[in-house]
Write a protein that holds these residues in place. Structure first.
Motif, PDB file in Angstrom:
ATOM      1  N   ARG A  69       0.986  -1.327  -0.030  1.00 56.42           N
ATOM      2  CA  ARG A  69      -0.044   0.156   0.106  1.00 56.42           C
ATOM      3  C   ARG A  69       0.854   1.320   0.013  1.00 56.42           C
ATOM      4  NH1 ARG A  69      -3.874   1.715   4.825  1.00 56.42           N
ATOM      5  NH2 ARG A  69      -2.004   2.490   5.626  1.00 56.42           N
ATOM      6  N   GLU A  70       2.020   1.326   0.702  1.00 56.87           N
ATOM      7  CA  GLU A  70       2.685   2.636   0.833  1.00 56.87           C
ATOM      8  C   GLU A  70       3.257   3.062  -0.469  1.00 56.87           C
ATOM      9  OE1 GLU A  70       4.325   3.187   5.148  1.00 56.87           O
ATOM     10  OE2 GLU A  70       5.531   1.548   4.013  1.00 56.87           O
ATOM     11  N   GLU A  73       0.486   4.193  -2.957  1.00 57.75           N
ATOM     12  CA  GLU A  73       0.246   5.440  -2.660  1.00 57.75           C
ATOM     13  C   GLU A  73       1.249   6.368  -2.983  1.00 57.75           C
ATOM     14  OE1 GLU A  73      -0.450   5.199   1.599  1.00 57.75           O
ATOM     15  OE2 GLU A  73      -2.802   4.552   1.440  1.00 57.75           O
ATOM     16  N   ALA A  74       2.608   6.171  -2.852  1.00 55.77           N
ATOM     17  CA  ALA A  74       3.456   6.990  -3.284  1.00 55.77           C
ATOM     18  C   ALA A  74       3.606   7.001  -4.961  1.00 55.77           C
ATOM     19  CB  ALA A  74       4.891   6.440  -2.961  1.00 55.77           C
ATOM     20  N   SER A  76       1.045   6.849  -6.728  1.00 51.00           N
ATOM     21  CA  SER A  76      -0.395   7.546  -7.149  1.00 51.00           C
ATOM     22  C   SER A  76      -0.049   9.015  -6.973  1.00 51.00           C
ATOM     23  CB  SER A  76      -1.453   6.940  -6.140  1.00 51.00           C
ATOM     24  OG  SER A  76      -2.720   7.593  -6.576  1.00 51.00           O
ATOM     25  N   ARG A  77       0.596   9.455  -5.709  1.00 46.76           N
ATOM     26  CA  ARG A  77       0.915  10.713  -5.551  1.00 46.76           C
ATOM     27  C   ARG A  77       1.725  11.225  -6.724  1.00 46.76           C
ATOM     28  NH1 ARG A  77       1.532   9.030  -0.356  1.00 46.76           N
ATOM     29  NH2 ARG A  77       3.832   8.957  -0.457  1.00 46.76           N
ATOM     30  N   ASP A  78       2.809  10.570  -7.313  1.00 47.94           N
ATOM     31  CA  ASP A  78       3.761  10.892  -7.952  1.00 47.94           C
ATOM     32  C   ASP A  78       3.318  11.192  -9.468  1.00 47.94           C
ATOM     33  OD1 ASP A  78       5.786  11.049  -6.105  1.00 47.94           O
ATOM     34  OD2 ASP A  78       6.964   9.033  -6.568  1.00 47.94           O
ATOM     35  N   CYS A  79       2.298  10.560  -9.839  1.00 44.47           N
ATOM     36  CA  CYS A  79       1.825  10.250 -11.037  1.00 44.47           C
ATOM     37  C   CYS A  79       0.362  11.022 -11.193  1.00 44.47           C
ATOM     38  CB  CYS A  79       1.729   9.070 -11.886  1.00 44.47           C
ATOM     39  SG  CYS A  79       0.490   8.009 -11.189  1.00 44.47           S
ATOM     40  N   GLY A  80      -0.286  11.263 -10.138  1.00 41.96           N
ATOM     41  CA  GLY A  80      -1.537  11.640  -9.909  1.00 41.96           C
ATOM     42  C   GLY A  80      -2.854  11.169 -10.481  1.00 41.96           C
ATOM     43  N   ALA A  82      -5.233   7.903  -9.347  1.00 42.34           N
ATOM     44  CA  ALA A  82      -5.491   6.974  -8.294  1.00 42.34           C
ATOM     45  C   ALA A  82      -5.586   5.495  -8.721  1.00 42.34           C
ATOM     46  CB  ALA A  82      -7.014   7.481  -7.835  1.00 42.34           C
TER      47      ALA A  82
END
Length: 122
Positions: A69-70, A73-74, A76-80, A82
């Motif tokens: 998950r970590e 999530e990283a 997802s944050r980096d590429c924008g 979900a």
């Protein structure tokens, strides 16, 4: 023999409905993505007189799921983008408890690949 021992551990993990407060951090050679802390070390905590091998086994499965998950999530944050579902393959996908834990922890459907290469085939 090793396959049999792994099977026994996985069966023990599904014999309990929680870790009973046991937590496992698998950082034997540091924490990698997304933390990048090479000095971190693994630990098992929350043990009590009532903790069993089954609780430690389940905590180990949960630890793998939380690490996944970590990383996701990283990403997802980096590429924008979900995460809406996860496709998985490999030996651990044979464990239905592991797959259910991963889906619950991620909050998205987790599906096994149907075209995976069998174990031992390279």
């Amino acid at each position: 023999m090793l396959r049999h021992r792994r099977f026994v551990v996985l069966c023990q993990a599904s014999s309990v409905d929680s870790t009973h407060g046991v937590y496992f951090v698998p950082a034997f050679t540091g924490l990698f993505a997304p933390h990048w802390n090479h000095s971190a070390r693994g630990t098992i905590c929350g043990l009590s007189l009532y903790s069993t091998k089954a609780h430690v086994a389940r905590a180990t499965l949960e630890a793998v799921c939380f690490q996944t998950r970590e990383v996701l999530e990283a990403m997802s944050r980096d590429c924008g983008v979900a995460l809406v579902s996860l496709r998985v393959d490999g030996g651990m996908t044979k464990n239905n408890l592991m797959m259910q834990l991963q889906a619950d922890i991620l909050g998205v459907p987790v599906g096994k690949c149907h075209y995976c290469v069998p174990d031992g085939v390279r």
